[in-house]
Design a protein around this motif. Structure first.
Motif, PDB file in Angstrom:
ATOM      1  N   VAL A   3       2.959   8.252 -23.932  1.00 54.20           N
ATOM      2  CA  VAL A   3       1.936   9.249 -23.617  1.00 54.20           C
ATOM      3  C   VAL A   3       1.102   8.704 -22.462  1.00 54.20           C
ATOM      4  O   VAL A   3       0.575   7.598 -22.533  1.00 54.20           O
ATOM      5  CB  VAL A   3       1.044   9.529 -24.851  1.00 54.20           C
ATOM      6  N   PHE A   4       1.017   9.493 -21.393  1.00 51.07           N
ATOM      7  CA  PHE A   4       0.201   9.128 -20.241  1.00 51.07           C
ATOM      8  C   PHE A   4      -1.021  10.035 -20.207  1.00 51.07           C
ATOM      9  O   PHE A   4      -0.896  11.254 -20.320  1.00 51.07           O
ATOM     10  CB  PHE A   4       0.976   9.304 -18.928  1.00 51.07           C
ATOM     11  N   GLU A   5      -2.180   9.408 -20.039  1.00 53.65           N
ATOM     12  CA  GLU A   5      -3.394  10.187 -19.884  1.00 53.65           C
ATOM     13  C   GLU A   5      -3.995   9.806 -18.540  1.00 53.65           C
ATOM     14  O   GLU A   5      -4.195   8.622 -18.240  1.00 53.65           O
ATOM     15  CB  GLU A   5      -4.376   9.874 -21.009  1.00 53.65           C
ATOM     16  N   SER A   6      -4.266  10.815 -17.729  1.00 56.15           N
ATOM     17  CA  SER A   6      -4.759  10.545 -16.385  1.00 56.15           C
ATOM     18  C   SER A   6      -5.588  11.729 -15.909  1.00 56.15           C
ATOM     19  O   SER A   6      -5.381  12.861 -16.332  1.00 56.15           O
ATOM     20  CB  SER A   6      -3.582  10.318 -15.439  1.00 56.15           C
ATOM     21  N   ASP A   7      -6.522  11.429 -14.993  1.00 54.22           N
ATOM     22  CA  ASP A   7      -7.296  12.505 -14.400  1.00 54.22           C
ATOM     23  C   ASP A   7      -6.626  13.013 -13.113  1.00 54.22           C
ATOM     24  O   ASP A   7      -7.159  13.870 -12.438  1.00 54.22           O
ATOM     25  CB  ASP A   7      -8.734  12.042 -14.112  1.00 54.22           C
ATOM     26  N   GLN A   8      -5.449  12.481 -12.801  1.00 55.46           N
ATOM     27  CA  GLN A   8      -4.693  12.913 -11.631  1.00 55.46           C
ATOM     28  C   GLN A   8      -3.768  14.059 -12.014  1.00 55.46           C
ATOM     29  O   GLN A   8      -3.287  14.129 -13.133  1.00 55.46           O
ATOM     30  CB  GLN A   8      -3.854  11.752 -11.076  1.00 55.46           C
ATOM     31  N   ASP A   9      -3.521  14.935 -11.052  1.00 54.24           N
ATOM     32  CA  ASP A   9      -2.621  16.059 -11.282  1.00 54.24           C
ATOM     33  C   ASP A   9      -1.202  15.623 -10.874  1.00 54.24           C
ATOM     34  O   ASP A   9      -0.737  15.918  -9.777  1.00 54.24           O
ATOM     35  CB  ASP A   9      -3.074  17.282 -10.485  1.00 54.24           C
ATOM     36  N   LEU A  10      -0.537  14.861 -11.757  1.00 54.42           N
ATOM     37  CA  LEU A  10       0.801  14.343 -11.493  1.00 54.42           C
ATOM     38  C   LEU A  10       1.767  14.870 -12.543  1.00 54.42           C
ATOM     39  O   LEU A  10       1.383  15.068 -13.696  1.00 54.42           O
ATOM     40  CB  LEU A  10       0.816  12.812 -11.568  1.00 54.42           C
ATOM     41  N   ASN A  11       2.998  15.054 -12.119  1.00 53.87           N
ATOM     42  CA  ASN A  11       3.999  15.384 -13.131  1.00 53.87           C
ATOM     43  C   ASN A  11       4.365  14.104 -13.887  1.00 53.87           C
ATOM     44  O   ASN A  11       4.156  13.002 -13.389  1.00 53.87           O
ATOM     45  CB  ASN A  11       5.219  16.068 -12.513  1.00 53.87           C
ATOM     46  N   PRO A  12       4.909  14.205 -15.086  1.00 54.41           N
ATOM     47  CA  PRO A  12       5.172  13.003 -15.902  1.00 54.41           C
ATOM     48  C   PRO A  12       6.155  12.020 -15.253  1.00 54.41           C
ATOM     49  O   PRO A  12       6.009  10.817 -15.421  1.00 54.41           O
ATOM     50  CB  PRO A  12       5.750  13.579 -17.189  1.00 54.41           C
ATOM     51  N   LYS A  13       7.130  12.520 -14.501  1.00 58.37           N
ATOM     52  CA  LYS A  13       8.100  11.625 -13.878  1.00 58.37           C
ATOM     53  C   LYS A  13       7.425  10.726 -12.839  1.00 58.37           C
ATOM     54  O   LYS A  13       7.681   9.525 -12.788  1.00 58.37           O
ATOM     55  CB  LYS A  13       9.211  12.446 -13.226  1.00 58.37           C
ATOM     56  N   THR A  14       6.556  11.281 -12.019  1.00 55.20           N
ATOM     57  CA  THR A  14       5.842  10.492 -11.011  1.00 55.20           C
ATOM     58  C   THR A  14       4.933   9.464 -11.670  1.00 55.20           C
ATOM     59  O   THR A  14       4.852   8.313 -11.228  1.00 55.20           O
ATOM     60  CB  THR A  14       5.019  11.419 -10.093  1.00 55.20           C
ATOM     61  N   GLN A  17       7.069   6.615 -12.904  1.00 49.59           N
ATOM     62  CA  GLN A  17       7.525   5.761 -11.811  1.00 49.59           C
ATOM     63  C   GLN A  17       6.397   4.864 -11.317  1.00 49.59           C
ATOM     64  O   GLN A  17       6.622   3.700 -10.988  1.00 49.59           O
ATOM     65  CB  GLN A  17       8.077   6.605 -10.666  1.00 49.59           C
ATOM     66  N   CYS A  18       5.170   5.373 -11.276  1.00 47.85           N
ATOM     67  CA  CYS A  18       4.018   4.540 -10.892  1.00 47.85           C
ATOM     68  C   CYS A  18       3.806   3.432 -11.917  1.00 47.85           C
ATOM     69  O   CYS A  18       3.531   2.278 -11.563  1.00 47.85           O
ATOM     70  CB  CYS A  18       2.760   5.392 -10.767  1.00 47.85           C
ATOM     71  N   TYR A  19       3.941   3.772 -13.185  1.00 49.12           N
ATOM     72  CA  TYR A  19       3.778   2.778 -14.240  1.00 49.12           C
ATOM     73  C   TYR A  19       4.872   1.720 -14.132  1.00 49.12           C
ATOM     74  O   TYR A  19       4.614   0.528 -14.293  1.00 49.12           O
ATOM     75  CB  TYR A  19       3.827   3.460 -15.610  1.00 49.12           C
ATOM     76  N   ASP A  20       6.097   2.144 -13.837  1.00 49.68           N
ATOM     77  CA  ASP A  20       7.208   1.213 -13.693  1.00 49.68           C
ATOM     78  C   ASP A  20       6.976   0.270 -12.519  1.00 49.68           C
ATOM     79  O   ASP A  20       7.199  -0.944 -12.622  1.00 49.68           O
ATOM     80  CB  ASP A  20       8.512   1.994 -13.505  1.00 49.68           C
ATOM     81  N   ASP A  21       6.479   0.784 -11.386  1.00 51.01           N
ATOM     82  CA  ASP A  21       6.176  -0.064 -10.233  1.00 51.01           C
ATOM     83  C   ASP A  21       5.030  -1.022 -10.539  1.00 51.01           C
ATOM     84  O   ASP A  21       5.046  -2.179 -10.114  1.00 51.01           O
ATOM     85  CB  ASP A  21       5.822   0.791  -9.016  1.00 51.01           C
ATOM     86  N   ARG A  22       4.042  -0.562 -11.280  1.00 50.63           N
ATOM     87  CA  ARG A  22       2.919  -1.436 -11.637  1.00 50.63           C
ATOM     88  C   ARG A  22       3.401  -2.572 -12.529  1.00 50.63           C
ATOM     89  O   ARG A  22       2.977  -3.712 -12.382  1.00 50.63           O
ATOM     90  CB  ARG A  22       1.840  -0.634 -12.361  1.00 50.63           C
ATOM     91  N   TRP A  23       4.295  -2.261 -13.455  1.00 53.68           N
ATOM     92  CA  TRP A  23       4.822  -3.296 -14.339  1.00 53.68           C
ATOM     93  C   TRP A  23       5.611  -4.331 -13.542  1.00 53.68           C
ATOM     94  O   TRP A  23       5.515  -5.530 -13.795  1.00 53.68           O
ATOM     95  CB  TRP A  23       5.695  -2.672 -15.425  1.00 53.68           C
ATOM     96  N   LEU A  24       6.366  -3.902 -12.550  1.00 49.92           N
ATOM     97  CA  LEU A  24       7.101  -4.814 -11.690  1.00 49.92           C
ATOM     98  C   LEU A  24       6.139  -5.734 -10.945  1.00 49.92           C
ATOM     99  O   LEU A  24       6.357  -6.946 -10.869  1.00 49.92           O
ATOM    100  CB  LEU A  24       7.963  -4.033 -10.700  1.00 49.92           C
ATOM    101  N   LEU A  25       5.065  -5.178 -10.399  1.00 45.19           N
ATOM    102  CA  LEU A  25       4.075  -6.008  -9.700  1.00 45.19           C
ATOM    103  C   LEU A  25       3.426  -7.015 -10.637  1.00 45.19           C
ATOM    104  O   LEU A  25       3.186  -8.167 -10.258  1.00 45.19           O
ATOM    105  CB  LEU A  25       3.011  -5.125  -9.049  1.00 45.19           C
ATOM    106  N   GLU A  26       3.129  -6.612 -11.863  1.00 46.52           N
ATOM    107  CA  GLU A  26       2.540  -7.543 -12.829  1.00 46.52           C
ATOM    108  C   GLU A  26       3.486  -8.704 -13.104  1.00 46.52           C
ATOM    109  O   GLU A  26       3.067  -9.859 -13.165  1.00 46.52           O
ATOM    110  CB  GLU A  26       2.203  -6.818 -14.138  1.00 46.52           C
ATOM    111  N   LEU A  27       4.769  -8.403 -13.267  1.00 46.09           N
ATOM    112  CA  LEU A  27       5.743  -9.472 -13.515  1.00 46.09           C
ATOM    113  C   LEU A  27       5.855 -10.417 -12.329  1.00 46.09           C
ATOM    114  O   LEU A  27       5.908 -11.637 -12.492  1.00 46.09           O
ATOM    115  CB  LEU A  27       7.116  -8.863 -13.821  1.00 46.09           C
ATOM    116  N   VAL A  28       5.874  -9.851 -11.124  1.00 46.32           N
ATOM    117  CA  VAL A  28       6.015 -10.682  -9.933  1.00 46.32           C
ATOM    118  C   VAL A  28       4.768 -11.531  -9.713  1.00 46.32           C
ATOM    119  O   VAL A  28       4.862 -12.727  -9.413  1.00 46.32           O
ATOM    120  CB  VAL A  28       6.320  -9.797  -8.705  1.00 46.32           C
ATOM    121  N   PHE A  29       3.590 -10.948  -9.863  1.00 45.30           N
ATOM    122  CA  PHE A  29       2.354 -11.734  -9.708  1.00 45.30           C
ATOM    123  C   PHE A  29       2.289 -12.839 -10.752  1.00 45.30           C
ATOM    124  O   PHE A  29       1.861 -13.955 -10.457  1.00 45.30           O
ATOM    125  CB  PHE A  29       1.116 -10.837  -9.809  1.00 45.30           C
TER     126      PHE A  29
END
Length: 166
Positions: A3-14, A17-29
């Motif tokens: 479940v994603f909760e956001s104040d942005q007007d994004l579709n769930p797929k986008t 994908q943002c969450y997936d990219d953030r997780w990748l950055l966390e792992l790399v950092f």
């Protein structure tokens, strides 16, 4: 279920994908925070801290690009990122090698065949052009157009040949 909760007007797929990219950055950092190979700046000068953070940022961006390219090539389905980097670190080229690397150019030093396959999958080396596999069986003979077809049976004696023999 996620479940994603956001104040942005994004579709769930986008959002995913943002969450997936953030997780990748966390792992790399996290990897570069605990990595002992990077030089640490013991001087607290502004330029040394800025330089250290700049190098960390560049290495993080490069690592993310390597991970994405390896994922697209399907290499991370077969092995881990650490195993891939160990294999790629064993691939050395001579300094006088041609600009475009090829697998069979003879300028690689002690590189294994599996590493060549990984380099080719990542687009870092041009693969060897393999000849097309040969078809099984004999080749069909081409019909000779210039010769007339011989009639069946015993050939006739020519009148000219019998006269020449006498």
């Amino acid at each position: 279920m996620i479940v994603f909760e956001s104040d942005q007007d994004l579709n769930p797929k986008t959002a995913y994908q943002c969450y997936d990219d953030r997780w990748l950055l966390e792992l790399v950092f996290n990897r570069y925070k605990s990595d002992d190979c990077l030089d640490k700046t013991n001087v607290q000068g502004d330029f040394s801290v800025i330089g250290s953070e700049f190098v960390n940022f560049i290495t993080t961006v490069m690592t993310c690009r390597i991970i994405r390219k390896a994922t697209r090539a399907g290499l991370l389905n077969k092995m881990s990122y650490g195993d891939l980097m160990d294999d790629l670190s064993s691939a050395w080229r001579k300094t006088n090698a041609p600009q475009k690397p090829k697998t069979d150019d003879g300028c690689w030093v002690h590189t294994l065949q599996i590493v060549f396959e990984e380099l080719e999958a990542l687009g870092l080396s041009e693969p060897v052009h393999k000849p097309e596999p040969k078809k099984r069986g004999r080749k069909k003979k081409e019909p000779e157009v210039s010769k007339t077809k011989r009639s069946r049976g015993r050939p006739r004696k020519d009148a000219n040949q019998s006269v020449g023999l006498l």
